[in-house]
Motif scaffolding. Structure first.
Motif, PDB file in Angstrom:
ATOM      1  N   ALA A 115       0.827  -1.206   0.000  1.00  0.00           N
ATOM      2  CA  ALA A 115       0.000   0.000   0.000  1.00  0.00           C
ATOM      3  C   ALA A 115       0.862   1.256   0.000  1.00  0.00           C
ATOM      4  N   GLY A 118       2.254   2.125  -3.321  1.00  0.00           N
ATOM      5  CA  GLY A 118       1.300   2.429  -4.379  1.00  0.00           C
ATOM      6  C   GLY A 118       0.869   1.227  -5.197  1.00  0.00           C
ATOM      7  N   HIS A 120      -1.606  -0.955  -5.224  1.00  0.00           N
ATOM      8  CA  HIS A 120      -2.881  -1.122  -4.528  1.00  0.00           C
ATOM      9  C   HIS A 120      -3.585  -2.432  -4.852  1.00  0.00           C
ATOM     10  N   GLU A 121      -3.453  -2.945  -6.050  1.00  0.00           N
ATOM     11  CA  GLU A 121      -4.060  -4.244  -6.361  1.00  0.00           C
ATOM     12  C   GLU A 121      -3.484  -5.319  -5.450  1.00  0.00           C
ATOM     13  N   ALA A 123      -1.949  -4.819  -2.624  1.00  0.00           N
ATOM     14  CA  ALA A 123      -2.306  -4.497  -1.248  1.00  0.00           C
ATOM     15  C   ALA A 123      -3.699  -5.008  -0.907  1.00  0.00           C
ATOM     16  N   VAL A 124      -4.653  -4.800  -1.796  1.00  0.00           N
ATOM     17  CA  VAL A 124      -6.024  -5.270  -1.546  1.00  0.00           C
ATOM     18  C   VAL A 124      -6.056  -6.786  -1.408  1.00  0.00           C
ATOM     19  N   THR A 168      -8.287   2.079   2.074  1.00  0.00           N
ATOM     20  CA  THR A 168      -7.536   3.135   1.392  1.00  0.00           C
ATOM     21  C   THR A 168      -7.094   2.678   0.006  1.00  0.00           C
ATOM     22  N   SER A 169      -6.580   1.457  -0.092  1.00  0.00           N
ATOM     23  CA  SER A 169      -6.167   0.936  -1.397  1.00  0.00           C
ATOM     24  C   SER A 169      -7.374   0.688  -2.289  1.00  0.00           C
ATOM     25  N   ALA A 172      -8.358   3.944  -3.712  1.00  0.00           N
ATOM     26  CA  ALA A 172      -7.404   4.345  -4.745  1.00  0.00           C
ATOM     27  C   ALA A 172      -7.687   3.635  -6.066  1.00  0.00           C
ATOM     28  N   LEU A 173      -8.287   2.442  -6.000  1.00  0.00           N
ATOM     29  CA  LEU A 173      -8.637   1.685  -7.207  1.00  0.00           C
ATOM     30  C   LEU A 173     -10.036   2.025  -7.724  1.00  0.00           C
TER      31      LEU A 173
END
Length: 257
Positions: A115, A118, A120-121, A123-124, A168-169, A172-173
């Motif tokens: 995360a 950056g 994010h994929e 991270a999720v 948060t991630s 962001a997506l």
């Protein structure tokens, strides 16, 4: 064997669930699991189980409880027991991945790193897997002492951090609807956590549901006033003001997870 403490205490293998229902046995196993691969002294175990009022023969009673626990954790066709006697107490030896708390910690660590970078994929995926390990209140129903209580409190804070980073991630997506559902569940469990209100307001605003975002602010304000006697944080008030003044919250708005 697989040990689970992120919810009620459970011990499972490929065949069945090993029952650990006696309260003192639960405290003993929970303490050994929290301190897995480290020696826990007899005095510390006694304090977890009996607190400041141990029985006269606490050492003998502890030995009996350990013997019973060894029988439960010894599985057919598998040599030995994971619990060893090592001065000044006992140690429960675990292999990597056997305890859900350890798997959660690894997933949270890697998800946090993703995360912050950056990614994010990724991270999720990682943080979602970590959250899926939680089955409810950590060590639900286990009435231990400082070791068990401290672990439960730490795990609850780690769960909040993990959930905040996950959302948060997700934001962001652009996964606003999905994250709104997650946040509603989180707020039912943590009704005074302002960062979750911020994230939910942002999801609603970016989904074109401006009136609902403002309603969420009012709910947050009322809950904080009623329970804490305080006003919402500056960040929450600023987000409300921006939603009132604009059709869309600025896309570069940053929220703490």
């Amino acid at each position: 064997m697989r040990y689970e403490i992120l919810g009620s205490l459970r011990v499972t293998d490929d065949l069945a669930v090993a029952p650990v229902s006696a309260p003192k046995m639960q405290v003993l196993l929970a303490t050994l699991l929290i301190r897995a691969n480290h020696v826990v002294s007899r005095d510390e175990l006694s304090n977890e189980i009996w607190g400041s009022a141990p029985p006269r023969r606490a050492t003998a009673s502890l030995h009996v409880h350990v013997s019973q626990l060894r029988k439960i954790l010894t599985r057919p066709g598998r040599p030995g027991t994971p619990i060893a006697t090592t001065a000044p107490g006992y140690i429960l030896r675990l292999n990597p991945g056997e305890l859900d708390l350890h798997r959660f910690q690894c997933l949270l660590r890697d998800g946090r790193r993703a995360a912050r970078s950056g990614h994010h994929e990724r991270a999720v995926d990682l943080l979602g897997a970590a959250l899926s390990l939680h089955r409810g209140t950590v060590l639900d129903g286990v009435a231990g002492g400082p070791v068990v209580g401290g672990c439960a409190r730490w795990a609850e804070e780690a769960h909040i951090e993990c959930a905040g980073l996950f959302v948060t991630s997700g934001i962001a997506l652009g996964r606003y609807q999905e994250m709104a559902g997650v946040l509603c569940s989180l707020l039912a469990r943590h009704p005074l956590h302002e960062a979750f209100y911020q994230q939910l307001m942002l999801c609603m605003s970016r989904s074109g549901r401006r009136a609902e975002a403002l309603r969420i602010y009012r709910c947050a304000r009322d809950a904080i006033r009623q329970e804490l006697g305080l006003e919402p944080s500056r960040e929450l008030r600023e987000l409300q003001r921006m939603i009132l003044l604009a059709d869309d919250t600025p896309r570069d708005m940053r929220l703490v997870g």
